[in-house]
Write an enzyme that holds these catalytic residues in place. Structure first.
Site, PDB file in Angstrom:
ATOM      1  N   SER A   1       0.841  -1.213   0.000  1.00  0.00           N
ATOM      2  CA  SER A   1       0.000   0.000   0.000  1.00  0.00           C
ATOM      3  C   SER A   1       0.869   1.253   0.000  1.00  0.00           C
ATOM      4  O   SER A   1       1.943   1.281   0.601  1.00  0.00           O
ATOM      5  CB  SER A   1      -0.882  -0.017   1.252  1.00  0.00           C
ATOM      6  OG  SER A   1      -1.389   1.268   1.519  1.00  0.00           O
TER       7      SER A   1
ATOM      8  N   TYR B   1      -2.354   5.899  -5.149  1.00  0.00           N
ATOM      9  CA  TYR B   1      -3.456   6.867  -5.223  1.00  0.00           C
ATOM     10  C   TYR B   1      -2.973   7.971  -6.150  1.00  0.00           C
ATOM     11  O   TYR B   1      -1.769   8.224  -6.244  1.00  0.00           O
ATOM     12  CB  TYR B   1      -3.739   7.504  -3.862  1.00  0.00           C
ATOM     13  CG  TYR B   1      -4.219   6.566  -2.787  1.00  0.00           C
ATOM     14  CD1 TYR B   1      -5.504   6.038  -2.813  1.00  0.00           C
ATOM     15  CD2 TYR B   1      -3.384   6.225  -1.728  1.00  0.00           C
ATOM     16  CE1 TYR B   1      -5.947   5.186  -1.813  1.00  0.00           C
ATOM     17  CE2 TYR B   1      -3.826   5.368  -0.711  1.00  0.00           C
ATOM     18  CZ  TYR B   1      -5.101   4.859  -0.768  1.00  0.00           C
ATOM     19  OH  TYR B   1      -5.537   4.020   0.220  1.00  0.00           O
TER      20      TYR B   1
ATOM     21  N   THR C   1      -6.278   2.666  -6.455  1.00  0.00           N
ATOM     22  CA  THR C   1      -7.472   2.578  -5.607  1.00  0.00           C
ATOM     23  C   THR C   1      -8.310   3.832  -5.804  1.00  0.00           C
ATOM     24  O   THR C   1      -7.815   4.946  -5.618  1.00  0.00           O
ATOM     25  CB  THR C   1      -7.063   2.405  -4.131  1.00  0.00           C
ATOM     26  OG1 THR C   1      -6.380   1.159  -4.014  1.00  0.00           O
ATOM     27  CG2 THR C   1      -8.267   2.401  -3.213  1.00  0.00           C
TER      28      THR C   1
ATOM     29  N   LYS D   1      -8.786  -0.558  -8.673  1.00  0.00           N
ATOM     30  CA  LYS D   1      -9.331  -1.238  -7.479  1.00  0.00           C
ATOM     31  C   LYS D   1     -10.463  -0.417  -6.875  1.00  0.00           C
ATOM     32  O   LYS D   1     -10.286   0.770  -6.589  1.00  0.00           O
ATOM     33  CB  LYS D   1      -8.229  -1.418  -6.440  1.00  0.00           C
ATOM     34  CG  LYS D   1      -8.679  -2.041  -5.131  1.00  0.00           C
ATOM     35  CD  LYS D   1      -7.481  -2.343  -4.247  1.00  0.00           C
ATOM     36  CE  LYS D   1      -7.890  -3.055  -2.975  1.00  0.00           C
ATOM     37  NZ  LYS D   1      -8.478  -2.153  -1.975  1.00  0.00           N
TER      38      LYS D   1
ATOM     39  N   HIS E   1     -13.732  -2.095  -0.749  1.00  0.00           N
ATOM     40  CA  HIS E   1     -12.720  -1.793   0.268  1.00  0.00           C
ATOM     41  C   HIS E   1     -13.006  -2.576   1.553  1.00  0.00           C
ATOM     42  O   HIS E   1     -12.839  -2.071   2.660  1.00  0.00           O
ATOM     43  CB  HIS E   1     -12.700  -0.287   0.558  1.00  0.00           C
ATOM     44  CG  HIS E   1     -11.333   0.274   0.828  1.00  0.00           C
ATOM     45  ND1 HIS E   1     -10.574   0.910  -0.120  1.00  0.00           N
ATOM     46  CD2 HIS E   1     -10.577   0.293   1.953  1.00  0.00           C
ATOM     47  CE1 HIS E   1      -9.429   1.316   0.410  1.00  0.00           C
ATOM     48  NE2 HIS E   1      -9.409   0.945   1.677  1.00  0.00           N
TER      49      HIS E   1
END
Ligand SMILES: Cc1cc2nc3c(=O)[nH]c(=O)nc-3n(C[C@H](O)[C@H](O)[C@H](O)COP(=O)(O)O)c2cc1C
Length: 390
Positions: free
Chosen positions: A115, A138, A164, A261, A285
């Site tokens: 992440s 992101y 995401t 995602k 999520h």
């Protein structure tokens, strides 16, 4: 690993058992941050219970002497039809943190996703394992930071990226309000007892207190004369103006296997295809953002109808049993990804606990396929399923 810790993991028969151990070992604010979801947590429950709507049709007297779980997804050859989804702040749960999780994934021949808000850098995770790796990105207001991630991941040998899109703002996680959870954790009066009564977690905290979001921390350091905290910086960077044009931009910058995602509709699946994505992680999520969205497994068929074989579809969320993975594959998913199941393992026993979680799901997938009379992941189709109540 100490014999007692090993016995504790060996005694876990399923992901639910790992969750119970995680609950015991973590201070309440940390456990509920991991386990919890948005609003009334309807999606959290439904993500898993929706799998019960599909029953399995066993087929016997077939040669099931070998079961092959090999799967190709996002440009990587995996030994398993599921991989580990990106989750932030692994240091909260165990000092083995991201490198421990990545090593466990590689040990089982599957992919690890790091992440953006992980507690280990892109380069340090790459140094910990040669297994396939995805980086979750992101699109920040600071486009240069986003571009920097792309270049660093290329240099570090990451095999794929995912963007995401379901976090333009943070979900309403009420358990965190109740427990007083903050990132990094602060020892408030309300949570003090919970931290003090978990000496194992507290002892490990002393071994490594580094809760930094290792991939973005340098940006905050660079903000001269700023009193901004890291979490405030992250929140300030979420950009509510991003659109499909920005997604197309980052997909092109990366130029390799790329997943979006957080999509759940046929229309968005078509847009992802038009933007040049190679895969979609169908996801809400883990129920942590918008509550009462449909379970990912229920979004699969309409999204597959919309994009045909043109895109890889990954079911993300709610998987707690190997049979859930098998049902997703039979309905047309290319693979699945898991979040909390491996985090429960991480909290229960570090790298070995993650390994135990993967082992449990793997043997459940194998057993389910054998009882269905199916030898290869590619041979699973809707003929093994029956819609409950029909
Ligand atoms: C503690 C926690 C942290 C997460 N952090 C991230 C993250 O940083 N980025 C992201 O894209 N998804 C994140 N997710 C969502 C997961 O990638 C995944 O979509 C979700 O966990 C799937 O549901 P499951 O937990 O039921 O498997 C997080 C989930 C959890 C539980």
């Amino acid at each position: 690993m100490r014999p007692k810790a090993k016995r504790r993991l060996d005694a876990c028969n399923n992901i639910g058992d790992l969750r119970r151990v995680a609950h015991k070992r973590l201070p309440a604010p940390i456990f509920h941050y991991m386990d919890g979801a948005a609003d009334d947590e309807i999606s959290l429950g439904r993500n898993t219970s929706a799998f019960d709507d599909y029953e399995l049709l066993p087929r016997y007297l077939r040669d099931i002497s070998s079961i092959d779980l090999k799967t190709r997804v996002l440009g990587a050859d995996l030994d398993l039809p599921f991989f580990l989804a990106p989750t932030g702040m692994s240091r909260l749960f165990h000092h083995d943190k991201e490198p421990g999780v990545a090593r466990a994934a590689a040990h089982h021949g599957t992919m690890y996703s790091l992440s953006t808000v992980g507690t280990t850098s892109i380069e340090d995770v790459a140094g910990a394992t040669t297994g396939p790796k995805m980086f979750q990105i992101y699109i920040f207001k600071d486009r240069e930071l986003t571009r920097e991630f792309v270049h660093r991941c290329k240099a570090a040998g990451y095999t794929s990226m995912c963007l995401t899109v379901d976090t333009p703002l943070a979900g309403n996680r009420e358990r965190d309000n109740v427990t007083g959870m903050t990132i990094p954790p602060r020892f408030s009066l309300a949570s003090l007892w919970s931290f003090a009564s978990h000496p194992g977690w507290a002892f490990n905290l002393l071994r490594d207190r580094d809760f930094r979001m290792a991939n973005v921390a340098h940006r905050v350091d660079a903000l001269k004369n700023s009193t901004m905290r890291l979490m405030d910086y992250i929140n300030s960077q979420f950009d509510r103006t991003i659109t499909w044009d920005d997604a197309a931009w980052i997909i092109e910058e990366w130029g390799g296997p790329f997943a979006i995602k957080g999509l759940q509709t046929a229309d968005d699946a078509r847009r992802a295809q038009d933007a040049g994505a190679s895969a979609i992680m169908i996801s809400n999520h883990g129920g942590r953002q918008l509550d009462t969205t449909p379970a990912p497994i229920d979004c699969l068929a309409p999204m597959r109808d919309a994009v045909g074989d043109g895109l890889e579809l990954i079911v993300d969320g709610g998987i707690r049993r190997g049979s859930h993975v098998v049902k997703a594959l039979a309905l047309g998913a290319n693979a699945c990804s898991i979040g909390r199941p491996y985090l429960f393992g991480l909290a229960a026993g570090g790298e070995k606990g993650v390994s135990r979680a993967i082992d449990i799901l793997k043997s459940e997938v194998e057993r389910t396929m054998a009882l269905l009379g199916v030898n290869r992941v590619g041979d699973l189709d809707a003929s093994v399923l029956h819609k409950a109540g029909c």
